[in-house]
Design an enzyme around this catalytic site. Structure first.
Site, short mmCIF file in Angstrom:
data_model
loop_
_atom_site.label_atom_id
_atom_site.label_comp_id
_atom_site.label_asym_id
_atom_site.label_seq_id
_atom_site.Cartn_x
_atom_site.Cartn_y
_atom_site.Cartn_z
N HIS A 176 -3.20 -7.98 0.28
CA HIS A 176 -2.44 -6.85 -0.29
C HIS A 176 -1.08 -7.32 -0.80
O HIS A 176 -0.65 -6.92 -1.89
CB HIS A 176 -2.23 -5.75 0.76
N LEU A 220 -7.52 1.35 3.67
CA LEU A 220 -6.90 2.67 3.58
C LEU A 220 -6.61 3.05 2.13
O LEU A 220 -6.43 4.23 1.81
CB LEU A 220 -5.61 2.70 4.41
N GLN A 224 0.81 -1.22 0.00
CA GLN A 224 0.00 0.00 0.00
C GLN A 224 0.85 1.27 0.00
O GLN A 224 0.34 2.34 -0.35
CB GLN A 224 -0.92 0.02 1.23
N HIS A 262 -6.78 -9.84 5.26
CA HIS A 262 -6.90 -8.62 4.45
C HIS A 262 -5.51 -8.13 4.01
O HIS A 262 -5.30 -7.78 2.84
CB HIS A 262 -7.63 -7.53 5.26
N GLU A 263 -4.55 -8.15 4.96
CA GLU A 263 -3.20 -7.66 4.66
C GLU A 263 -2.44 -8.61 3.75
O GLU A 263 -1.71 -8.19 2.85
CB GLU A 263 -2.41 -7.42 5.96
O1 LIG Z 1 -6.14 -0.91 4.32
C1 LIG Z 1 -5.73 -1.68 5.18
O2 LIG Z 1 -5.13 -2.72 4.94
C2 LIG Z 1 -6.07 -1.37 6.64
C3 LIG Z 1 -7.41 -1.98 6.85
C4 LIG Z 1 -7.23 -3.19 7.68
C5 LIG Z 1 -8.54 -3.93 7.88
C6 LIG Z 1 -9.55 -3.94 6.92
C7 LIG Z 1 -10.73 -4.65 7.17
C8 LIG Z 1 -10.88 -5.34 8.34
C9 LIG Z 1 -9.87 -5.34 9.28
C10 LIG Z 1 -8.71 -4.62 9.04
C11 LIG Z 1 -8.37 -0.94 7.46
O3 LIG Z 1 -8.36 0.26 6.76
S1 LIG Z 1 -8.03 -0.46 9.07
C12 LIG Z 1 -9.51 0.49 9.36
C13 LIG Z 1 -10.39 -0.34 10.21
C14 LIG Z 1 -10.43 -0.01 11.55
C15 LIG Z 1 -11.18 -0.80 12.40
C16 LIG Z 1 -11.86 -1.93 11.94
C17 LIG Z 1 -11.79 -2.26 10.59
C18 LIG Z 1 -11.05 -1.46 9.71
ZN LIG Z 2 -6.47 -2.64 2.82
#
Ligand SMILES: O=C(O)C[C@@H](Cc1ccccc1)[C@H](O)SCc1ccccc1
Ligand SMILES: [Zn+2]
Length: 165
Positions: A135, A90, A49, A131-132
């Protein structure tokens, strides 16, 4: 602060290469990613990212924002169950939608010193890990939605881009 790539930036489809050298430069990259993640109010951030195409993820799902987790060369070695969660990203600001993922995962990874560890996760931690890892494999969560939803999201993001010009 590092610049976060926004979907549909093609660089988000890069498959990250393994981390091989565990040096001070890597530790600096990790610190920069945590600073960027906290500022962006994320609970996870993958190197992809921030246009750094190595298999590195930072995470902090704690309320107090004081439980740093680093996963280097992570692999899911076991998974079971199924769970649905309204995900955000994000790299896709303002878009939230339900994604089905494994409920529990066993992940094998290295820490910032290169030491291998294994972790069994469930709940939000398991969702975030999956999720990560997506990516790092060039997959953005919106690509797990239906074609129709993906089209609608692309149209919406294009409209927003035109407004911001
Ligand atoms: O873009 C990213 O990878 C960060 C993600 C991580 C994430 C996505 C979905 C579910 C869990 C984690 C998010 O933008 S972090 C924002 C967020 C905050 C609290 C709960 C879920 C997502
Ligand atoms: Zn993400």
């Amino acid at each position: 602060l590092l610049n976060i790539l926004h979907y549909p930036d093609e660089r988000l489809h890069t498959v990250a290469a393994p981390v091989e050298v565990f040096d001070a430069a890597l530790k600096q990259q990790i610190d920069d990613m945590f600073e960027t993640m906290y500022e962006a109010k994320g609970i996870g951030l993958a190197a992809t990212q921030v246009d750094y195409h190595r298999r590195l993820v930072v995470m902090d799902i704690s309320e107090e924002r004081d439980e740093r987790r680093v996963f280097i060369n992570p692999e899911i070695v076991e998974k079971d169950g199924e769970t649905v969660y309204e995900e955000g990203c994000l790299s896709v600001p303002g878009i939230y939608d339900k994604v089905t993922r494994a409920e529990r995962v066993k992940v094998k990874a290295q820490d910032s010193d290169g030491k291998t560890f294994e972790l069994e996760a469930d709940g939000l931690l398991a969702i975030c890990i999956q999720h990560e890892l997506d990516h790092l494999n060039g997959v953005v969560f919106v690509e797990r939605l239906s074609q129709m939803k993906q089209q609608r999201i692309k149209t919406k993001l294009k409209k927003r881009e035109k407004q911001n010009m």
